[in-house]
Every structure is written in C-alpha cells, then in structure tokens.
Design a protein around this motif. Sequence first.
Motif, PDB file in Angstrom:
ATOM      1  N   THR A 195       0.902  -1.001  -0.225  1.00 41.11           N
ATOM      2  CA  THR A 195      -0.414   0.009  -0.308  1.00 41.11           C
ATOM      3  C   THR A 195       0.444   1.493  -0.124  1.00 41.11           C
ATOM      4  OG1 THR A 195      -1.566  -0.914   0.836  1.00 41.11           O
ATOM      5  CG2 THR A 195      -1.429   1.620   1.206  1.00 41.11           C
ATOM      6  N   VAL A 196       0.784   1.999  -1.589  1.00 39.21           N
ATOM      7  CA  VAL A 196       1.333   3.875  -0.631  1.00 39.21           C
ATOM      8  C   VAL A 196       0.265   4.572  -0.618  1.00 39.21           C
ATOM      9  CG1 VAL A 196       2.940   5.144  -2.360  1.00 39.21           C
ATOM     10  CG2 VAL A 196       2.604   2.642  -2.625  1.00 39.21           C
ATOM     11  N   LEU A 197      -0.910   4.381  -0.647  1.00 36.29           N
ATOM     12  CA  LEU A 197      -1.968   5.345  -0.628  1.00 36.29           C
ATOM     13  C   LEU A 197      -3.465   4.807   0.226  1.00 36.29           C
ATOM     14  CD1 LEU A 197      -3.296   9.017  -0.904  1.00 36.29           C
ATOM     15  CD2 LEU A 197      -3.460   7.780  -3.375  1.00 36.29           C
ATOM     16  N   VAL A 223      -9.638   3.276   2.418  1.00 40.94           N
ATOM     17  CA  VAL A 223      -9.435   2.168   0.979  1.00 40.94           C
ATOM     18  C   VAL A 223      -8.156   2.287   0.291  1.00 40.94           C
ATOM     19  CG1 VAL A 223     -10.343   1.330  -1.452  1.00 40.94           C
ATOM     20  CG2 VAL A 223     -11.707   2.332   0.185  1.00 40.94           C
ATOM     21  N   ASP A 224      -6.904   0.946   0.531  1.00 36.62           N
ATOM     22  CA  ASP A 224      -5.468   1.150   0.425  1.00 36.62           C
ATOM     23  C   ASP A 224      -5.416   0.743  -1.087  1.00 36.62           C
ATOM     24  OD1 ASP A 224      -4.920   1.735   2.873  1.00 36.62           O
ATOM     25  OD2 ASP A 224      -5.051  -0.775   2.871  1.00 36.62           O
ATOM     26  N   TYR A 225      -4.212   1.568  -1.903  1.00 38.39           N
ATOM     27  CA  TYR A 225      -4.004   1.641  -3.295  1.00 38.39           C
ATOM     28  C   TYR A 225      -2.637   1.224  -3.706  1.00 38.39           C
ATOM     29  CZ  TYR A 225      -8.973   3.506  -3.973  1.00 38.39           C
ATOM     30  OH  TYR A 225     -10.270   4.008  -4.138  1.00 38.39           O
ATOM     31  N   THR A 226      -1.932   0.331  -4.154  1.00 36.45           N
ATOM     32  CA  THR A 226      -0.554   0.067  -4.131  1.00 36.45           C
ATOM     33  C   THR A 226      -0.161   1.418  -6.023  1.00 36.45           C
ATOM     34  OG1 THR A 226      -0.968  -1.562  -6.820  1.00 36.45           O
ATOM     35  CG2 THR A 226      -1.120  -2.437  -4.120  1.00 36.45           C
ATOM     36  N   TYR A 227       1.171   1.068  -5.903  1.00 39.50           N
ATOM     37  CA  TYR A 227       1.872   1.917  -6.880  1.00 39.50           C
ATOM     38  C   TYR A 227       1.674   2.285  -8.433  1.00 39.50           C
ATOM     39  CZ  TYR A 227       5.299   4.515  -9.375  1.00 39.50           C
ATOM     40  OH  TYR A 227       5.903   5.028 -10.837  1.00 39.50           O
ATOM     41  N   SER A 228       0.889   0.143  -8.442  1.00 37.03           N
ATOM     42  CA  SER A 228       0.300  -0.058  -9.905  1.00 37.03           C
ATOM     43  C   SER A 228      -1.585   1.005 -10.215  1.00 37.03           C
ATOM     44  CB  SER A 228       0.062  -1.487  -9.896  1.00 37.03           C
ATOM     45  OG  SER A 228      -0.614  -1.612  -9.182  1.00 37.03           O
ATOM     46  N   ALA A 229      -1.722   1.668  -8.985  1.00 37.78           N
ATOM     47  CA  ALA A 229      -3.252   1.742  -9.383  1.00 37.78           C
ATOM     48  C   ALA A 229      -3.187   3.535  -9.684  1.00 37.78           C
ATOM     49  CB  ALA A 229      -4.174   1.686  -7.557  1.00 37.78           C
ATOM     50  N   TRP A 261      -0.487   9.063   2.450  1.00 37.78           N
ATOM     51  CA  TRP A 261       0.698   8.522   2.181  1.00 37.78           C
ATOM     52  C   TRP A 261       1.733   7.751   3.088  1.00 37.78           C
ATOM     53  CZ3 TRP A 261       0.746   8.606  -2.795  1.00 37.78           C
ATOM     54  CH2 TRP A 261      -0.286   9.575  -3.389  1.00 37.78           C
ATOM     55  N   LYS A 262       1.782   6.031   2.828  1.00 35.31           N
ATOM     56  CA  LYS A 262       2.191   5.447   3.210  1.00 35.31           C
ATOM     57  C   LYS A 262       4.150   5.833   3.511  1.00 35.31           C
ATOM     58  CE  LYS A 262      -1.595   3.729   4.717  1.00 35.31           C
ATOM     59  NZ  LYS A 262      -1.530   3.677   5.809  1.00 35.31           N
ATOM     60  N   SER A 263       5.295   5.807   4.518  1.00 38.95           N
ATOM     61  CA  SER A 263       6.447   5.925   5.173  1.00 38.95           C
ATOM     62  C   SER A 263       6.777   5.594   6.067  1.00 38.95           C
ATOM     63  CB  SER A 263       6.716   7.046   4.856  1.00 38.95           C
ATOM     64  OG  SER A 263       7.633   7.367   4.302  1.00 38.95           O
TER      65      SER A 263
END
Length: 166
Positions: free
Chosen positions: A29-31, A36-42, A59-61
């Motif tokens: 998960t990036v965002l 709702v979680d979203y990956t970089y490919s989304a 934004w995850k970090s």
Amino acid sequence: GPITETAYFVELGTVTFSASGLSNDYAGTVLTVDGVDYTYSALPISFTWDVGSSHSFEWKSPLDTGSGKRYVWVSTSGLSNKRSDTITVPSGGGSVSASYKTQFKLSISVSPAGGGSTDPAEGEYWHDSGSTVSVQASPSENYRFDHWLLDGSNAGSSNPITITMN
C-alpha cells in the motif's frame, strides 16, 4: 392546481492522487483514501466527488521493498502539503501529489567478533541514494585492520572507506 417541480444539481470536482520517485519494486500500500488502500500500480488515481465534501488520505512511509531498498515520503503538493490530511473538494477539483526519495540500507559488521570496532558502530543504517558514507575501522588489542568486504568483494584496506549508496 399548478405544480412546481425543481431539479437540484450538485457540482462535482475531480481530485487526482499521484506519486513521484517510486517504482514497481514496492508492491504494498502506497496510499489510503477514505479507508481504502491503493498500490503504486493503481496510481495516478482520480475520484469524482461532490464539491464541498471532505475526504481523508495518507501517503505511507517508509515503503520497504525487502531488498535493502526503501522509499521515504518527502513532500506533498496540491490540495494539501501534509503526508496525512483531510481535504475538502474545491470547485474545479484539484490534485494531491506526493514525492518520495530512495534510500539504501548499509549493514556494518566486524569479523571476527571482538576483532575491532567501526565508526559508525556495527548495525544497520538507511542513507539516501547517491549519498556517501565514511566508515572507519579500529582494531582491538592484538588485532590489525586488514581489509573491507563490500557486498562479498574485497574493497581494499583504505581506512576510513567512503561508500556511495546505490
């Protein structure tokens, strides 16, 4: 009798989330938007919402690739400048763009154990991509420093040694 019927409309705004400085080697998960979680490919991803409605994001970090490389959030621009925030959709919509930087892990150890010490001390450290790190070895009594082993290859006996993180 007469009938009056009125059609009401709600203005819509599109908000687009995007990120720079990442690549597909991170699969998690990036965002998170509204839970709702979203990956970089989304990414980039756009939402069309009612103007005036509020929506949360984060934004995850750090984003650890598991191979001694990670991405760290640097900044956000657009409708917010925070890593985690709630935005209110403006007329005309907008964007929320995150910037990330790449870091690499430096693992420092001594062989044999007790043969000496290093500065910085033995352990794991994260450094920005392209940065240089100086490491110095100091032998214990009855030992002498011989050489560095860098990623399995003899890197010579310069002491200290300067390593470029890449």
